[in-house]
Design a protein around this motif. Sequence first.
Motif, PDB file in Angstrom:
ATOM      1  N   ALA A 256      31.189   9.378  48.844  1.00  0.00           N
ATOM      2  CA  ALA A 256      30.992   9.294  47.479  1.00  0.00           C
ATOM      3  C   ALA A 256      30.647   8.362  46.372  1.00  0.00           C
ATOM      4  O   ALA A 256      29.423   8.162  46.333  1.00  0.00           O
ATOM      5  N   HIS A 257      31.329   7.549  47.468  1.00  0.00           N
ATOM      6  CA  HIS A 257      31.201   5.979  46.713  1.00  0.00           C
ATOM      7  C   HIS A 257      29.931   5.603  47.438  1.00  0.00           C
ATOM      8  O   HIS A 257      29.394   4.634  46.623  1.00  0.00           O
ATOM      9  N   GLN A 258      29.564   5.623  48.452  1.00  0.00           N
ATOM     10  CA  GLN A 258      28.064   5.348  49.662  1.00  0.00           C
ATOM     11  C   GLN A 258      26.891   5.707  48.871  1.00  0.00           C
ATOM     12  O   GLN A 258      26.250   4.978  48.314  1.00  0.00           O
ATOM     13  N   GLY A 259      27.720   6.760  48.331  1.00  0.00           N
ATOM     14  CA  GLY A 259      26.271   7.291  47.680  1.00  0.00           C
ATOM     15  C   GLY A 259      25.802   7.121  45.786  1.00  0.00           C
ATOM     16  O   GLY A 259      24.802   6.778  45.836  1.00  0.00           O
ATOM     17  N   ILE A 260      27.660   6.768  45.480  1.00  0.00           N
ATOM     18  CA  ILE A 260      27.004   6.574  44.209  1.00  0.00           C
ATOM     19  C   ILE A 260      26.624   4.574  43.946  1.00  0.00           C
ATOM     20  O   ILE A 260      25.425   4.150  43.595  1.00  0.00           O
ATOM     21  N   GLU A 261      27.146   4.311  44.764  1.00  0.00           N
ATOM     22  CA  GLU A 261      26.394   2.623  45.013  1.00  0.00           C
ATOM     23  C   GLU A 261      24.636   2.920  45.303  1.00  0.00           C
ATOM     24  O   GLU A 261      24.038   1.520  45.200  1.00  0.00           O
ATOM     25  N   SER A 262      24.620   3.316  46.653  1.00  0.00           N
ATOM     26  CA  SER A 262      23.069   3.426  46.991  1.00  0.00           C
ATOM     27  C   SER A 262      21.901   4.807  46.010  1.00  0.00           C
ATOM     28  O   SER A 262      20.991   4.077  46.136  1.00  0.00           O
ATOM     29  N   GLY A 263      22.409   5.162  45.148  1.00  0.00           N
ATOM     30  CA  GLY A 263      21.991   6.139  44.336  1.00  0.00           C
ATOM     31  C   GLY A 263      21.430   7.255  45.065  1.00  0.00           C
ATOM     32  O   GLY A 263      20.936   8.000  44.457  1.00  0.00           O
ATOM     33  N   ILE A 264      22.276   7.902  46.292  1.00  0.00           N
ATOM     34  CA  ILE A 264      21.508   8.874  46.646  1.00  0.00           C
ATOM     35  C   ILE A 264      22.427  10.116  46.187  1.00  0.00           C
ATOM     36  O   ILE A 264      23.930   9.776  46.472  1.00  0.00           O
ATOM     37  N   ALA A 265      21.746  10.600  46.116  1.00  0.00           N
ATOM     38  CA  ALA A 265      23.053  12.493  45.381  1.00  0.00           C
ATOM     39  C   ALA A 265      23.590  11.340  44.834  1.00  0.00           C
ATOM     40  O   ALA A 265      24.909  11.836  44.797  1.00  0.00           O
ATOM     41  N   ALA A 266      22.939  10.272  43.563  1.00  0.00           N
ATOM     42  CA  ALA A 266      24.618   9.792  43.219  1.00  0.00           C
ATOM     43  C   ALA A 266      25.025  11.017  42.189  1.00  0.00           C
ATOM     44  O   ALA A 266      26.343  11.193  41.589  1.00  0.00           O
ATOM     45  N   GLY A 267      24.147  11.425  41.667  1.00  0.00           N
ATOM     46  CA  GLY A 267      25.412  12.814  40.739  1.00  0.00           C
ATOM     47  C   GLY A 267      26.017  13.678  41.337  1.00  0.00           C
ATOM     48  O   GLY A 267      27.549  13.871  40.437  1.00  0.00           O
ATOM     49  N   PHE A 268      25.881  14.781  42.240  1.00  0.00           N
ATOM     50  CA  PHE A 268      26.380  15.155  42.731  1.00  0.00           C
ATOM     51  C   PHE A 268      27.637  14.129  43.492  1.00  0.00           C
ATOM     52  O   PHE A 268      28.908  14.619  43.785  1.00  0.00           O
ATOM     53  N   CYS A 269      27.765  13.028  44.242  1.00  0.00           N
ATOM     54  CA  CYS A 269      28.718  12.157  44.534  1.00  0.00           C
ATOM     55  C   CYS A 269      29.645  11.956  43.100  1.00  0.00           C
ATOM     56  O   CYS A 269      30.971  12.103  43.606  1.00  0.00           O
ATOM     57  N   LEU A 270      29.152  11.478  42.243  1.00  0.00           N
ATOM     58  CA  LEU A 270      30.239  11.579  40.904  1.00  0.00           C
ATOM     59  C   LEU A 270      30.866  13.019  40.469  1.00  0.00           C
ATOM     60  O   LEU A 270      32.012  12.125  39.811  1.00  0.00           O
ATOM     61  N   GLY A 271      30.078  14.253  40.546  1.00  0.00           N
ATOM     62  CA  GLY A 271      30.863  14.919  40.270  1.00  0.00           C
ATOM     63  C   GLY A 271      31.432  15.421  41.026  1.00  0.00           C
ATOM     64  O   GLY A 271      33.292  15.784  40.996  1.00  0.00           O
ATOM     65  N   ARG A 272      31.487  15.525  42.535  1.00  0.00           N
ATOM     66  CA  ARG A 272      33.304  14.897  43.429  1.00  0.00           C
ATOM     67  C   ARG A 272      34.026  14.853  43.565  1.00  0.00           C
ATOM     68  O   ARG A 272      34.790  14.395  43.266  1.00  0.00           O
ATOM     69  N   MET A 273      33.867  13.284  42.585  1.00  0.00           N
ATOM     70  CA  MET A 273      34.815  11.976  42.038  1.00  0.00           C
ATOM     71  C   MET A 273      35.498  12.641  41.436  1.00  0.00           C
ATOM     72  O   MET A 273      36.737  12.044  41.563  1.00  0.00           O
ATOM     73  N   ALA A 274      35.244  12.823  40.372  1.00  0.00           N
ATOM     74  CA  ALA A 274      35.991  14.009  39.608  1.00  0.00           C
ATOM     75  C   ALA A 274      36.399  14.880  39.842  1.00  0.00           C
ATOM     76  O   ALA A 274      37.981  14.749  39.233  1.00  0.00           O
ATOM     77  N   ALA A 275      36.283  15.660  40.798  1.00  0.00           N
ATOM     78  CA  ALA A 275      36.590  16.589  40.401  1.00  0.00           C
ATOM     79  C   ALA A 275      38.016  15.911  42.135  1.00  0.00           C
ATOM     80  O   ALA A 275      38.692  16.433  41.802  1.00  0.00           O
ATOM     81  N   LEU A 276      37.600  14.947  42.148  1.00  0.00           N
ATOM     82  CA  LEU A 276      39.120  14.817  43.451  1.00  0.00           C
ATOM     83  C   LEU A 276      39.686  14.270  42.614  1.00  0.00           C
ATOM     84  O   LEU A 276      41.122  14.138  42.617  1.00  0.00           O
ATOM     85  N   ARG A 277      39.471  13.464  41.345  1.00  0.00           N
ATOM     86  CA  ARG A 277      40.417  13.099  40.808  1.00  0.00           C
ATOM     87  C   ARG A 277      40.987  13.746  40.017  1.00  0.00           C
ATOM     88  O   ARG A 277      42.028  13.939  39.330  1.00  0.00           O
ATOM     89  N   LEU A 278      40.621  14.617  39.829  1.00  0.00           N
ATOM     90  CA  LEU A 278      41.212  16.340  38.204  1.00  0.00           C
ATOM     91  C   LEU A 278      42.113  16.578  39.753  1.00  0.00           C
ATOM     92  O   LEU A 278      43.831  17.162  39.063  1.00  0.00           O
TER      93      LEU A 278
END
Length: 418
Positions: A256-278
């Motif tokens: 997920a961090h790779q996607g966020i940093e690269s901008g590849i599927a960043a929205g999805f990756c941010l959503g997954r990180m939100a679910a993980l932290r929850l």
Amino acid sequence: MVLSRLFGKKDPFSKLQKAYNEKRWADCLRLGEQVDLSNLDKTQAAEASGMLDRAGDALCRLNTDEGAACLRTGDLQKAREHFELAQKQARSEEMRHKVEGLLAGADWDEEPQPAAAAGGCAGGSCGTHAGEAVEQGEPQELDEDSHLELILSSYPAELIERYLEKSAVFRQAFLAAHDGRDQESLDGFDQVDEAERDELYFYERGLVRDRLGDFPGANRDLKKARSLSENHGQALVSLIALHWRNGEHDEVETLAHQGIESGIAAGFCLGRMAALRLSQERLEEALEFGRRAMSQGAVDLETTLVTAAALEKSGRLDEAENVLASISTGGCGGGRQVSPYLAEFWLRHGRNMDKAIDAFNQAARTEPGNPRWIFRVGEAYLAKGWKKEGRTLLERALLQPSLDPQLAAQGKKYLSDD
């Protein structure tokens, strides 16, 4: 007519089987409303539930295809309507994640271009025209080239030509995969020449291996697809979903961090990180990731629910309610209805109970194969003191094998406490 009066009409289960065998997916879901799974034996109940799940996924595919076509013509409003309807229809995790990726990957802030009028949404939610669209758009009625182009309409535009140029062996394996013939598809992919095994090949074969339960093989193929093309966003989305299901949260976070940093599927990756932290009870971080995802236009249902849950667990109930109220339920015909997820919030906090019951009943009609909503009606009845009616509905929901195990445990507790 005389014979039908003498011998009676077919029972709803038989009608459902017939509609399913004829691939009339919208009819399947409508007929599912008439099938009370609690009145069937376990084998029939499981068969009916499976047919409804596969019909929902088939309609989901049609709406993702139509939504992608609307995106390419610049009709963002219609595209979003199709994707949001597809999100409601998705039954499998694979289809749910596919729609989430499409929602997260689209540029919803882009200025819409003039577009041709779009057809009705595929499914029973948009009236008669929608039903006709499903019947006319069934893949089995198309020739191979048209079927292939319909499937590819939900793929990134820059990849479509490459798929169309693939060999006949690849195309047959690809079509088999999208028709649900996974073992046949895998056998076909094994026949593809080594020279043709690019990132598209490994991505498609990885999805098939995932559906067949081959986690190591799916993981290898999807990683190979990414190594051959770092910009393959759907390969990243599929890898994250694969590791999430396998409980490998460290790998999910890394990807997920790779996607966020690269901008590849960043929205999805941010959503997954939100679910993980929850899931880790790190509520402020979950909320931050969720808000970042939503600010990028990643309005997939799961990210919205995760963000609302982080607010609710933090005691910020009014903010949580506002987020849940943003979930679109109006469909293509206009007019908003109360989301069943907002209704669940009301049920938890004893608010607007009559409206909540109406929303659950509407959800049960829309998703006849999902016992969650009948369960919620029963739960709401108990909360209002209507014990007899509530117990009856809970018992009915508990008989359905597809009921979420946590809800089943809660239902048994309700019944034992009375």
